[in-house]
Design a protein around this motif. Structure first.
Motif, PDB file in Angstrom:
ATOM      1  N   ARG A   1       0.831  -1.203   0.000  1.00 36.95           N
ATOM      2  CA  ARG A   1       0.000   0.000   0.000  1.00 36.95           C
ATOM      3  C   ARG A   1       0.872   1.263   0.000  1.00 36.95           C
ATOM      4  NH1 ARG A   1      -3.171  -2.982  -1.537  1.00 36.95           N
ATOM      5  NH2 ARG A   1      -5.063  -3.763  -0.533  1.00 36.95           N
ATOM      6  N   ALA A   2       1.965   1.193   0.735  1.00 37.80           N
ATOM      7  CA  ALA A   2       2.861   2.351   0.786  1.00 37.80           C
ATOM      8  C   ALA A   2       3.577   2.566  -0.543  1.00 37.80           C
ATOM      9  CB  ALA A   2       3.894   2.158   1.904  1.00 37.80           C
ATOM     10  N   MET A   3       3.725   1.504  -1.321  1.00 37.07           N
ATOM     11  CA  MET A   3       4.405   1.602  -2.616  1.00 37.07           C
ATOM     12  C   MET A   3       3.470   2.048  -3.734  1.00 37.07           C
ATOM     13  SD  MET A   3       6.705  -1.900  -2.418  1.00 37.07           S
ATOM     14  CE  MET A   3       7.457  -1.684  -4.041  1.00 37.07           C
ATOM     15  N   GLU A   4       2.169   1.966  -3.509  1.00 36.29           N
ATOM     16  CA  GLU A   4       1.215   2.241  -4.581  1.00 36.29           C
ATOM     17  C   GLU A   4       1.293   3.675  -5.087  1.00 36.29           C
ATOM     18  OE1 GLU A   4      -2.587   1.036  -3.150  1.00 36.29           O
ATOM     19  OE2 GLU A   4      -2.251  -1.083  -3.577  1.00 36.29           O
TER      20      GLU A   4
ATOM     21  N   LYS B   1      -9.000  -9.758 -12.247  1.00 32.80           N
ATOM     22  CA  LYS B   1      -9.134 -10.988 -11.456  1.00 32.80           C
ATOM     23  C   LYS B   1      -8.221 -10.972 -10.237  1.00 32.80           C
ATOM     24  CE  LYS B   1      -9.334 -16.004 -11.807  1.00 32.80           C
ATOM     25  NZ  LYS B   1     -10.771 -16.089 -11.471  1.00 32.80           N
ATOM     26  N   ILE B   2      -6.962 -10.621 -10.413  1.00 30.63           N
ATOM     27  CA  ILE B   2      -6.028 -10.683  -9.283  1.00 30.63           C
ATOM     28  C   ILE B   2      -6.228  -9.508  -8.331  1.00 30.63           C
ATOM     29  CG2 ILE B   2      -4.118  -9.400 -10.337  1.00 30.63           C
ATOM     30  CD1 ILE B   2      -3.897 -12.604  -8.176  1.00 30.63           C
ATOM     31  N   ALA B   3      -6.752  -8.391  -8.833  1.00 31.13           N
ATOM     32  CA  ALA B   3      -6.943  -7.210  -7.979  1.00 31.13           C
ATOM     33  C   ALA B   3      -8.164  -7.334  -7.078  1.00 31.13           C
ATOM     34  CB  ALA B   3      -7.064  -5.948  -8.836  1.00 31.13           C
ATOM     35  N   ALA B   4      -8.942  -8.402  -7.242  1.00 30.21           N
ATOM     36  CA  ALA B   4     -10.127  -8.587  -6.393  1.00 30.21           C
ATOM     37  C   ALA B   4      -9.751  -8.698  -4.920  1.00 30.21           C
ATOM     38  CB  ALA B   4     -10.899  -9.831  -6.836  1.00 30.21           C
ATOM     39  N   GLY B   5      -8.521  -9.118  -4.654  1.00 31.23           N
ATOM     40  CA  GLY B   5      -8.078  -9.266  -3.275  1.00 31.23           C
ATOM     41  C   GLY B   5      -7.625  -7.981  -2.616  1.00 31.23           C
ATOM     42  N   ARG B   6      -7.676  -6.875  -3.329  1.00 32.78           N
ATOM     43  CA  ARG B   6      -7.197  -5.601  -2.782  1.00 32.78           C
ATOM     44  C   ARG B   6      -8.018  -5.130  -1.584  1.00 32.78           C
ATOM     45  NH1 ARG B   6      -7.027  -0.783  -5.966  1.00 32.78           N
ATOM     46  NH2 ARG B   6      -5.420  -0.100  -4.527  1.00 32.78           N
ATOM     47  N   TYR B   7      -9.244  -5.616  -1.470  1.00 25.91           N
ATOM     48  CA  TYR B   7     -10.105  -5.153  -0.381  1.00 25.91           C
ATOM     49  C   TYR B   7      -9.814  -5.877   0.934  1.00 25.91           C
ATOM     50  CZ  TYR B   7     -12.507  -3.038  -4.295  1.00 25.91           C
ATOM     51  OH  TYR B   7     -12.791  -2.302  -5.429  1.00 25.91           O
TER      52      TYR B   7
END
Length: 338
Positions: A15-18, A285-291
């Motif tokens: 998150r800090a790298m985003e 698909k892979i970004a679904a886990g961001r929450y």
């Protein structure tokens, strides 16, 4: 520290790298830029500024992008609990390097030159070790089953000069290793993503083979097992119009997105459009886990976003050098998650 706690820390680092990722506004400015020098100026206002300090022209720009991506992979590898998760993302570069080394070997044997300038440092296996082991024929030291694959590829080339078959075998092994590594991690989200990428690559390959009038029997060996779509069923689509493929695989992640592609243009435009929507599908698909603040999928999601950012930068710079149409360029942009 528990596995969940370890990933909670890793995700916090991600998150800090985003904030380093380019947002859509920066990409839009790059698209609207007049020339390559203007693009460099815009990138100089971003996280790429330090990498561009010594950049004076476009001759080594790709090396700058590669060095930046390499540093991201190395940084994340220092804090992710399962380093194999990062290595899975780098396997494509390992197998790319194998192709380059073998093709260079074949070129030299036919009076040509080595093309080591095409090698990349982005693989998970040290590049210098790979070169040394292949050059000295110490194949037993190589990972990923390359100890048997490389001699097999050399034998095939010596007997038939069939470089396409060599590439097919290397690609087949790459997708096998990706799925093996995903299963070793034993994380359903990662396994599902690798299977989706396998399906997507099969669809892309099938369209390319359709362009060259392959039939189903000749196309089938080029499709990789491990996805969610049966390869025999998929191969049978090669004789059907592309417009019908979406309905045939509507049960999969790709039915709707393929059905949304405008197939009225030529094969070149169609392949470019397909590659873009596939990349976006992998991202979604892979970004679904961001929450989830502790989901391991956040690691490959960030890395894929970074890969797509680099791809977007390359597409923009190539278009600028070729004085490409801006509207067409916008349609080629991959989606990030910033």
């Amino acid at each position: 520290m528990s596995s969940q706690g370890a990933y909670g820390y890793a995700v916090a680092r991600i998150r800090a790298m985003e904030h380093r990722l380019l947002d859509s506004g920066v990409l839009q400015r790059m698209i609207d830029a007049e020339d390559f020098a203007s693009i460099l100026k815009i990138l100089g206002e971003t996280s790429y500024s330090s990498a561009l300090t010594s950049q004076t022209n476009g001759s080594d720009f790709d090396k700058v992008l590669e060095a930046d991506l390499h540093s991201i992979y190395e940084e994340i590898r220092t804090f992710v609990p399962d380093k194999a998760m990062v290595d899975i993302m780098r396997l494509q570069y390992d197998f790319h390097n194998v192709k380059v080394l073998l093709k260079s070997m074949f070129n030299v044997r036919t009076g040509g030159k080595k093309r080591w300038d095409l090698l990349t440092s982005l693989g998970s296996y040290p590049l210098d070790d790979l070169i040394m082991n292949v050059e000295s024929e110490e194949y037993r030291l190589l990972p990923f089953g390359l100890n048997t694959l490389i001699p097999k590829c050399i034998t095939i080339w010596e007997q038939s000069r069939d470089v396409l078959e060599v590439e097919r075998l290397i690609d087949k092994r790459m997708f096998e290793v990706m799925l093996e590594k995903a299963h070793e991690l034993d994380m359903p989200g990662i396994i599902s993503w690798i299977r989706t990428r396998t399906d997507g690559e099969n669809i892309r390959t099938l369209l390319r083979l359709k362009r060259f009038n392959y039939d189903a029997s000749k196309a089938l060996p080029f499709l990789h097992d491990g996805g969610t779509i049966d390869v025999s069923m998929l191969a049978s689509l090669i004789s059907e119009p592309f417009e019908t493929w979406g309905r045939a695989i509507e049960f999969s992640d790709f039915g709707k997105i393929i059905g949304s592609i405008d197939a009225s243009g030529g094969y070149s435009d169609l392949i470019l459009s397909l590659e873009r929507v596939l990349d976006d599908c992998y991202m979604e698909k892979i970004a679904a886990g961001r929450y989830s603040p502790s989901a391991p999928e956040n690691i490959p999601a960030y890395l894929w976003a970074k890969e797509m950012e680099i791809k977007n930068i390359r597409v923009i710079t190539v278009s600028k050098r070729n004085k490409g149409d801006k509207d067409h360029l916008r349609r080629l942009m991959r989606h990030g998650y910033v």
